[in-house]
Design a protein around this motif. Sequence first.
Motif, PDB file in Angstrom:
ATOM      1  N   ILE A  97       0.834  -1.204   0.000  1.00 14.80           N
ATOM      2  CA  ILE A  97       0.000   0.000   0.000  1.00 14.80           C
ATOM      3  C   ILE A  97       0.867   1.253   0.000  1.00 14.80           C
ATOM      4  O   ILE A  97       0.626   2.198  -0.760  1.00 14.80           O
ATOM      5  CB  ILE A  97      -0.951  -0.018   1.210  1.00 14.80           C
ATOM      6  CG1 ILE A  97      -1.908  -1.200   1.096  1.00 14.80           C
ATOM      7  CG2 ILE A  97      -1.733   1.285   1.324  1.00 14.80           C
ATOM      8  CD1 ILE A  97      -2.795  -1.401   2.313  1.00 14.80           C
ATOM      9  N   ASN A  98       1.887   1.267   0.852  1.00 18.10           N
ATOM     10  CA  ASN A  98       2.814   2.407   0.864  1.00 18.10           C
ATOM     11  C   ASN A  98       3.543   2.543  -0.467  1.00 18.10           C
ATOM     12  O   ASN A  98       3.729   3.653  -0.986  1.00 18.10           O
ATOM     13  CB  ASN A  98       3.837   2.244   1.983  1.00 18.10           C
ATOM     14  CG  ASN A  98       3.237   2.451   3.355  1.00 18.10           C
ATOM     15  OD1 ASN A  98       2.039   2.685   3.491  1.00 18.10           O
ATOM     16  ND2 ASN A  98       4.053   2.355   4.384  1.00 18.10           N
ATOM     17  N   ALA A  99       3.962   1.411  -1.034  1.00 18.79           N
ATOM     18  CA  ALA A  99       4.700   1.448  -2.307  1.00 18.79           C
ATOM     19  C   ALA A  99       3.823   1.980  -3.429  1.00 18.79           C
ATOM     20  O   ALA A  99       4.288   2.744  -4.282  1.00 18.79           O
ATOM     21  CB  ALA A  99       5.217   0.052  -2.647  1.00 18.79           C
ATOM     22  N   GLY A 100       2.546   1.571  -3.459  1.00 14.48           N
ATOM     23  CA  GLY A 100       1.643   2.076  -4.487  1.00 14.48           C
ATOM     24  C   GLY A 100       1.456   3.567  -4.384  1.00 14.48           C
ATOM     25  O   GLY A 100       1.493   4.287  -5.391  1.00 14.48           O
ATOM     26  N   ALA A 101       1.256   4.068  -3.170  1.00 19.91           N
ATOM     27  CA  ALA A 101       1.102   5.505  -2.978  1.00 19.91           C
ATOM     28  C   ALA A 101       2.363   6.249  -3.389  1.00 19.91           C
ATOM     29  O   ALA A 101       2.313   7.284  -4.073  1.00 19.91           O
ATOM     30  CB  ALA A 101       0.764   5.798  -1.515  1.00 19.91           C
ATOM     31  N   ALA A 119      -3.053  18.004  -4.376  1.00 23.85           N
ATOM     32  CA  ALA A 119      -3.085  17.113  -5.540  1.00 23.85           C
ATOM     33  C   ALA A 119      -2.273  15.845  -5.275  1.00 23.85           C
ATOM     34  O   ALA A 119      -2.704  14.741  -5.623  1.00 23.85           O
ATOM     35  CB  ALA A 119      -2.543  17.846  -6.774  1.00 23.85           C
ATOM     36  N   LEU A 120      -1.121  16.002  -4.649  1.00 18.91           N
ATOM     37  CA  LEU A 120      -0.289  14.833  -4.339  1.00 18.91           C
ATOM     38  C   LEU A 120      -0.975  13.913  -3.331  1.00 18.91           C
ATOM     39  O   LEU A 120      -0.804  12.696  -3.375  1.00 18.91           O
ATOM     40  CB  LEU A 120       1.071  15.284  -3.797  1.00 18.91           C
ATOM     41  CG  LEU A 120       1.992  15.991  -4.797  1.00 18.91           C
ATOM     42  CD1 LEU A 120       3.282  16.425  -4.122  1.00 18.91           C
ATOM     43  CD2 LEU A 120       2.295  15.091  -5.983  1.00 18.91           C
ATOM     44  N   VAL A 121      -1.764  14.501  -2.435  1.00 13.98           N
ATOM     45  CA  VAL A 121      -2.512  13.684  -1.473  1.00 13.98           C
ATOM     46  C   VAL A 121      -3.502  12.782  -2.191  1.00 13.98           C
ATOM     47  O   VAL A 121      -3.589  11.577  -1.927  1.00 13.98           O
ATOM     48  CB  VAL A 121      -3.236  14.592  -0.457  1.00 13.98           C
ATOM     49  CG1 VAL A 121      -4.270  13.789   0.341  1.00 13.98           C
ATOM     50  CG2 VAL A 121      -2.230  15.230   0.503  1.00 13.98           C
ATOM     51  N   TRP A 122      -4.268  13.354  -3.126  1.00 14.49           N
ATOM     52  CA  TRP A 122      -5.241  12.550  -3.872  1.00 14.49           C
ATOM     53  C   TRP A 122      -4.557  11.491  -4.726  1.00 14.49           C
ATOM     54  O   TRP A 122      -5.051  10.364  -4.875  1.00 14.49           O
ATOM     55  CB  TRP A 122      -6.120  13.453  -4.742  1.00 14.49           C
ATOM     56  CG  TRP A 122      -7.154  14.191  -3.954  1.00 14.49           C
ATOM     57  CD1 TRP A 122      -7.178  15.515  -3.663  1.00 14.49           C
ATOM     58  CD2 TRP A 122      -8.323  13.621  -3.352  1.00 14.49           C
ATOM     59  NE1 TRP A 122      -8.278  15.811  -2.912  1.00 14.49           N
ATOM     60  CE2 TRP A 122      -9.011  14.678  -2.711  1.00 14.49           C
ATOM     61  CE3 TRP A 122      -8.861  12.340  -3.282  1.00 14.49           C
ATOM     62  CZ2 TRP A 122     -10.206  14.473  -2.010  1.00 14.49           C
ATOM     63  CZ3 TRP A 122     -10.043  12.138  -2.585  1.00 14.49           C
ATOM     64  CH2 TRP A 122     -10.707  13.185  -1.973  1.00 14.49           C
ATOM     65  N   VAL A 123      -3.419  11.840  -5.298  1.00 19.47           N
ATOM     66  CA  VAL A 123      -2.660  10.863  -6.082  1.00 19.47           C
ATOM     67  C   VAL A 123      -2.172   9.724  -5.187  1.00 19.47           C
ATOM     68  O   VAL A 123      -2.225   8.548  -5.565  1.00 19.47           O
ATOM     69  CB  VAL A 123      -1.474  11.550  -6.795  1.00 19.47           C
ATOM     70  CG1 VAL A 123      -0.537  10.509  -7.408  1.00 19.47           C
ATOM     71  CG2 VAL A 123      -1.979  12.485  -7.884  1.00 19.47           C
ATOM     72  N   ILE A 195       2.746  21.066   3.750  1.00 21.74           N
ATOM     73  CA  ILE A 195       2.432  19.798   3.097  1.00 21.74           C
ATOM     74  C   ILE A 195       1.537  18.928   3.982  1.00 21.74           C
ATOM     75  O   ILE A 195       0.835  18.034   3.491  1.00 21.74           O
ATOM     76  CB  ILE A 195       3.727  19.045   2.728  1.00 21.74           C
ATOM     77  CG1 ILE A 195       3.436  17.943   1.706  1.00 21.74           C
ATOM     78  CG2 ILE A 195       4.383  18.451   3.963  1.00 21.74           C
ATOM     79  CD1 ILE A 195       4.680  17.281   1.167  1.00 21.74           C
ATOM     80  N   LEU A 196       1.545  19.193   5.285  1.00 16.40           N
ATOM     81  CA  LEU A 196       0.716  18.420   6.210  1.00 16.40           C
ATOM     82  C   LEU A 196      -0.707  18.964   6.302  1.00 16.40           C
ATOM     83  O   LEU A 196      -1.660  18.198   6.518  1.00 16.40           O
ATOM     84  CB  LEU A 196       1.354  18.423   7.602  1.00 16.40           C
ATOM     85  CG  LEU A 196       0.658  17.628   8.699  1.00 16.40           C
ATOM     86  CD1 LEU A 196       0.631  16.142   8.352  1.00 16.40           C
ATOM     87  CD2 LEU A 196       1.350  17.839  10.044  1.00 16.40           C
ATOM     88  N   ALA A 197      -0.864  20.266   6.101  1.00 17.75           N
ATOM     89  CA  ALA A 197      -2.164  20.910   6.292  1.00 17.75           C
ATOM     90  C   ALA A 197      -3.298  20.274   5.474  1.00 17.75           C
ATOM     91  O   ALA A 197      -4.390  20.049   6.015  1.00 17.75           O
ATOM     92  CB  ALA A 197      -2.046  22.404   5.986  1.00 17.75           C
ATOM     93  N   PRO A 198      -3.097  19.970   4.166  1.00 13.95           N
ATOM     94  CA  PRO A 198      -4.208  19.384   3.399  1.00 13.95           C
ATOM     95  C   PRO A 198      -4.649  18.020   3.910  1.00 13.95           C
ATOM     96  O   PRO A 198      -5.767  17.582   3.603  1.00 13.95           O
ATOM     97  CB  PRO A 198      -3.629  19.260   1.976  1.00 13.95           C
ATOM     98  CG  PRO A 198      -2.489  20.204   1.927  1.00 13.95           C
ATOM     99  CD  PRO A 198      -1.925  20.207   3.299  1.00 13.95           C
ATOM    100  N   GLY A 251      -1.870   9.071   2.983  1.00  8.34           N
ATOM    101  CA  GLY A 251      -1.524  10.417   3.427  1.00  8.34           C
ATOM    102  C   GLY A 251      -0.130  10.491   4.014  1.00  8.34           C
ATOM    103  O   GLY A 251       0.607  11.456   3.782  1.00  8.34           O
ATOM    104  N   SER A 252       0.261   9.479   4.758  1.00 10.58           N
ATOM    105  CA  SER A 252       1.604   9.463   5.339  1.00 10.58           C
ATOM    106  C   SER A 252       2.675   9.436   4.256  1.00 10.58           C
ATOM    107  O   SER A 252       3.700  10.121   4.358  1.00 10.58           O
ATOM    108  CB  SER A 252       1.760   8.249   6.266  1.00 10.58           C
ATOM    109  OG  SER A 252       0.850   8.320   7.342  1.00 10.58           O
ATOM    110  N   VAL A 253       2.437   8.645   3.215  1.00 10.94           N
ATOM    111  CA  VAL A 253       3.393   8.577   2.105  1.00 10.94           C
ATOM    112  C   VAL A 253       3.465   9.914   1.386  1.00 10.94           C
ATOM    113  O   VAL A 253       4.545  10.354   0.968  1.00 10.94           O
ATOM    114  CB  VAL A 253       3.012   7.447   1.139  1.00 10.94           C
ATOM    115  CG1 VAL A 253       3.878   7.492  -0.119  1.00 10.94           C
ATOM    116  CG2 VAL A 253       3.164   6.095   1.817  1.00 10.94           C
ATOM    117  N   ALA A 254       2.318  10.594   1.215  1.00 11.70           N
ATOM    118  CA  ALA A 254       2.304  11.893   0.544  1.00 11.70           C
ATOM    119  C   ALA A 254       3.149  12.915   1.292  1.00 11.70           C
ATOM    120  O   ALA A 254       3.699  13.842   0.682  1.00 11.70           O
ATOM    121  CB  ALA A 254       0.865  12.397   0.413  1.00 11.70           C
TER     122      ALA A 254
END
Length: 334
Positions: A97-101, A119-123, A195-198, A251-254
């Motif tokens: 899961i982490n690798a996919g994100a 945008a990176l969060v949604w990705v 970067i954490l706020a979103p 979210g953590s990976v983002a």
Amino acid sequence: MLKSSFSRSLGLLLGVALTLIAALASVLLGANEIEPATLIKAITAPDMRSLEHLILLTERFPRATIAAVVGASLAVAGALTQTLTRNALAAPSILGINAGAMCFVVVASAFFALRSPLALVWVAFLGALVAALLVALLGRERSGTLSPVRIVLAGVAVTALFVSLAQGLLIIDQSNFENFLLWLAGSVAGRSLDILAPLLPFFAVAAVLCLLLVRQLNLLALDDDMVKGLGQRTGRVKLLAGAVVIMLAGGSVAVAGMIGFVGLIVPHMVRALYGRDHRWVLPGCALLGAALLLIADTLARFLMPPQEVPVGVMTALLGTPFFLYLARRRSLAP
């Protein structure tokens, strides 16, 4: 094991204390060590002309905050993953899961020039979802149930796939080599709170869902036939718990890249203290996960001075022996 409600509550208070101590160490220790008196002055009367105040306010505070949030999120996601799969070896980092994100974030940054944190969060969410669906598909037996062995093997394969794709981008886009490398290794250094706020609304939703599902999660640990005998339908619970895993892990990976093993180690430590009741396991994981990543990040600063080692490397050093120990156990049940 802590059995009474009083002892468990006391254990949570000790977890809060440990997290605060780890956060204090993270803020004070590093290449430039800060005195506690300077920390108090930076909080009460910040002076941006002071180098130490500048380090504290722009580097150490954001770094400690991000490490605590990411550590808590990964630990809770790991506990939920182990409950959903009934597998002691399951964790977002083990199941891909982490690798996919991470892979989706790197691809979006390299080929689509996405730089917006939201945008990176949604990705990252999309990548985590794709990886989870792949692992669930590959890990199913003909009966439709998840095989504890097959799901781990599927996770290893999916992780290798997405990590290989991300590594291939290092060759294609060497101008962003250092950024990609940090995504692969996992790091909380140099990250700002912007970067954490979103992610905060998503983490808040995940926390609310955990509170609402905590009793039903205890049922998921039971045998399917027993759950059916109690007249409980777990499909919706599994779907919502899976969504929480996607939000927390993706979210953590983002924010920090691919930090592994926190979601594997912490749930086992917490269950050894509190038992299997998710009313205590989930808050315990949040506290101990935050403390663990704060401690790992602080130690990473001193492993190879004057260079800092990415915190993902430190968690791998801690987690790999633990993973091998679990893998040698006969029972895979969490």
